[in-house]
Structure formats: C-alpha cells, structure tokens
Design an enzyme around this catalytic site. Structure first.
Site, PDB file in Angstrom:
ATOM      1  N   HIS A  86       0.847  -1.199   0.000  1.00  0.00           N
ATOM      2  CA  HIS A  86       0.000   0.000   0.000  1.00  0.00           C
ATOM      3  C   HIS A  86       0.873   1.237   0.000  1.00  0.00           C
ATOM      4  CE1 HIS A  86       0.756  -1.395   4.099  1.00  0.00           C
ATOM      5  NE2 HIS A  86       0.852  -0.112   4.421  1.00  0.00           N
TER       6      HIS A  86
ATOM      7  N   HIS B  78       0.951   5.170   1.201  1.00  0.00           N
ATOM      8  CA  HIS B  78       0.315   6.152   2.081  1.00  0.00           C
ATOM      9  C   HIS B  78       0.343   7.530   1.426  1.00  0.00           C
ATOM     10  CE1 HIS B  78       0.614   3.851   6.009  1.00  0.00           C
ATOM     11  NE2 HIS B  78       1.532   3.205   5.321  1.00  0.00           N
TER      12      HIS B  78
END
Ligand code: AMP
Ligand code: ZN
Length: 143
Positions: A99, A101
């Site tokens: 992922h 951020h």
C-alpha cells in the site's frame, strides 16, 4: 491466509472509500496520522516491493499523485503531502498487502502532526472522505 486489505477490496471489511477503478482501491487509514490520510492498494494481493510488478507500483504512484493533488484542492486545504511505501517489516510495514500512504500536510502543522502521531484519530473521518472524493471528481473534470 487472511488479509484485511483483501477483505476491504472484497467489501467484506468496512472502509471509507475514496477512489476505485478496476485494479486499485484507495480508502482512509483507520488510524490516520493526519486528516485525509489515505492508503492506495492494488486489488490483486502482493506483499511488498519484492513481489509487486513494476506496473502495479507505477499505478500506486499515479493514483497517489492524484489523491495528493485532490488533497491540496479539497476542503482539507492541504499545502503538501507525504507519500510513502513502507517496504518490509524492517521499514515498519505492518499490513503485508502492499500500500502507498498519502498523508496530507498543512504548512506549520508540525505540532498537530506530532500529536496526531500519538492519537491517530480523525473524528470527522466521513467528512474527510467526502472532501477527498469531491476534489477527485472535480480533478476529473478540470484539465
Ligand atoms: P504500514 O505500517 O505501512 O503497514 O501501514 C499499515 C496501515 O494500515 C496503518 O497506518 C494502519 O492504521 C492501517 N490499517 C490497518 N488496518 C486497517 C483497516 N482495517 N482499515 C484501514 N486502515 C487500516
Ligand atoms: Zn491482500
């Protein structure tokens, strides 16, 4: 093995969704460092930068850029953003579905940001999500 981000992608775990297309999903971090703290994930599970295809990493960056632009234009009034991938346990990765951020920042937010690093909550999460979604849809209609 179970994966909380795969559950979110499948709609089996709750999340405040900010952006979605065929291959990627972006949603608000449940313990945000700042208002509008967003995670961008590929829908197809991979762990980190060792197993994620380069095109997928490029896609994360492309969408992260869009969200960062939206955060500046949005009612969150971001003046800038930290955009980061924690690659591996040694780099403090805690959820092993890759992922990116996006952390919206305000000029002079050093103290409130530091406080948020401890508290990590946004009582206006729903509104933060709405503001980002609105700004993203406006970006789509303006060149
Ligand atoms: P990292 O340290 O880069 O692996 O960050 C993982 C991030 O995922 C943390 O900032 C968590 O707050 C966030 N997180 C964990 N579970 C969820 C969830 N169910 N929904 C949204 N964000 C989550
Ligand atoms: Zn996963």
């Amino acid at each position: 093995m179970s994966c909380v981000f795969c559950d979110i992608v499948a709609g089996e775990a709750p999340a405040i969704r900010v952006y979605e297309d065929d291959d990627f999903l972006a949603f608000l971090d449940i313990r945000p460092f700042s208002r509008g703290h967003t995670l961008v994930v590929p829908k197809r599970h991979s762990v980190d930068l060792t197993d994620t295809p380069p095109d997928t990493v490029a896609g994360l960056a492309r969408i992260g850029q869009r969200i960062a632009q939206a955060a500046r234009r949005s009612g969150l009034h971001a003046d800038g953003n930290n955009v980061v991938i924690n690659d591996g346990k040694a780099a403090f990765q805690t959820v092993f579905h890759i992922h990116l951020h996006v952390l919206p920042r305000r000029s002079g937010d050093k103290l409130s940001f530091a406080k948020n690093m401890v508290l990590r909550r946004d009582p206006g999460r729903e509104e933060s999500g709405r503001l980002l979604r609105e700004a993203l849809s406006e970006l789509d209609t303006t060149p």
